[in-house]
Design an enzyme around this catalytic site. Sequence first.
Site, PDB file in Angstrom:
ATOM      1  N   ASP A 254       0.849  -1.183   0.000  1.00 40.57           N
ATOM      2  CA  ASP A 254       0.000   0.000   0.000  1.00 40.57           C
ATOM      3  C   ASP A 254       0.887   1.235   0.000  1.00 40.57           C
ATOM      4  O   ASP A 254       2.046   1.186   0.421  1.00 40.57           O
ATOM      5  CB  ASP A 254      -0.916   0.014   1.238  1.00 40.57           C
ATOM      6  CG  ASP A 254      -2.129   0.916   1.055  1.00 40.57           C
ATOM      7  OD1 ASP A 254      -3.153   0.427   0.542  1.00 40.57           O
ATOM      8  OD2 ASP A 254      -2.041   2.102   1.396  1.00 40.57           O
ATOM      9  N   CYS A 343     -14.294  -0.496  -7.297  1.00 39.03           N
ATOM     10  CA  CYS A 343     -15.356   0.211  -6.578  1.00 39.03           C
ATOM     11  C   CYS A 343     -15.814   1.424  -7.364  1.00 39.03           C
ATOM     12  O   CYS A 343     -16.373   2.366  -6.800  1.00 39.03           O
ATOM     13  CB  CYS A 343     -14.888   0.611  -5.175  1.00 39.03           C
ATOM     14  SG  CYS A 343     -13.435   1.691  -5.148  1.00 39.03           S
TER      15      CYS A 343
END
Length: 398
Positions: A254, A343
């Site tokens: 990340d 998403c």
Amino acid sequence: MTSPSLPVVRLRPKANARAIRHGFPWVYDNELVTDRRTRALPAGSLAILQDAERTPLGVVAFNADSRIICRMVDEDPAARIDQDWFAARLDRAQALRERLYPGPFYRLIHAEADGLPGVVIDRFDHCAVVQPNAAWAEARLDALVAALVDVTGVSVVIKNAGGRARVLEGLDDASGVVRGQAPAGPVAVPMNGATYMADLMGGQKTGLFYDQRDNHAFAARLSRQARVLDVFSHVGGFGLAALAGGADSALAVDGSQPALDLAQAGAARGGMAARFDSRRGDAFDVMAALAEEGRRFDVVICDPPAFAPTKKALEKGLRAYERVARMAAELVEDGGYLGLCSCSHAADLARFRGACNRGIGRAGRRAQLIHTGQAGPDHPLLPQLAESGYLKALFYRL
């Protein structure tokens, strides 16, 4: 009957009143008769919506500053939108979640699908995080919060004002605690046998993404005795679930060190720290480096942010999803599994699947599509509103 105290707004003759009657919850600015009187209504005002023949359709939230100029709040034109009204909606929503989950960790309100347009509420045991993303809810936040405390018994309510939806509604970005005291640190959230650490005050969105719960569980089933790569991992979503499901190891990638620190804390909390590792950096750069290092994994999951948040960004976003799929596929061991998520509201399932398929093909891999997932049932869909079905998860065997 209609409420005599509310102003009236009216659809244009060519507007689709039938869609409203059948449950579509929005009226766009080009569908409404607007004059000096309606334009003077404060953002977030409640009004009675009528069709072109002056037949009442219900109570709507009005915002002349938004492309969505009206949101249906209640189909009963005589409804009183007060604390009791909020309590009834919250009670109905909580009854569903209590049937679904053993503990109070879930999305309690999912906007239009739970009858509170533009409102998101995530529950973390005695804490709740509220996102009032529409002007009408912002204006009635006190009544909403009072009802929330009465119905759920939570002692802490946090308002999260981040996200572009509030900008589109003309709202500020001032977050803070509106009831009780802020938690002293991250909140431990049990899910799929793992423990996640959610930063309710400073984390992304409400602090944790409950929507991937069922997809985490499916990935965990693929991960027994596997080497797992979790790209765009946030606080360890897929990686920690995989370890709880028996993975030999999980590497989380990340760009946010605070998110990776929370993932590490979650791994330690669950007794899985020895099998968990993380690497901070741009996901594309890290995947390229792993490929150069000759690393291969039995399971690779990529859950990136919304690359196509709007229709204008769709083509660029689809190219980004294709690139993710290509780079990730190159890291999957033969016979291994690849999970790809989106998403993005603007990228429907067919377009997202096409981008993923192209990326896998460009990597020189052949694939079986074995599972298609969506958000969990605490993120219900309003059938008439395609935008409520934003999350897509594709699992392939390569």
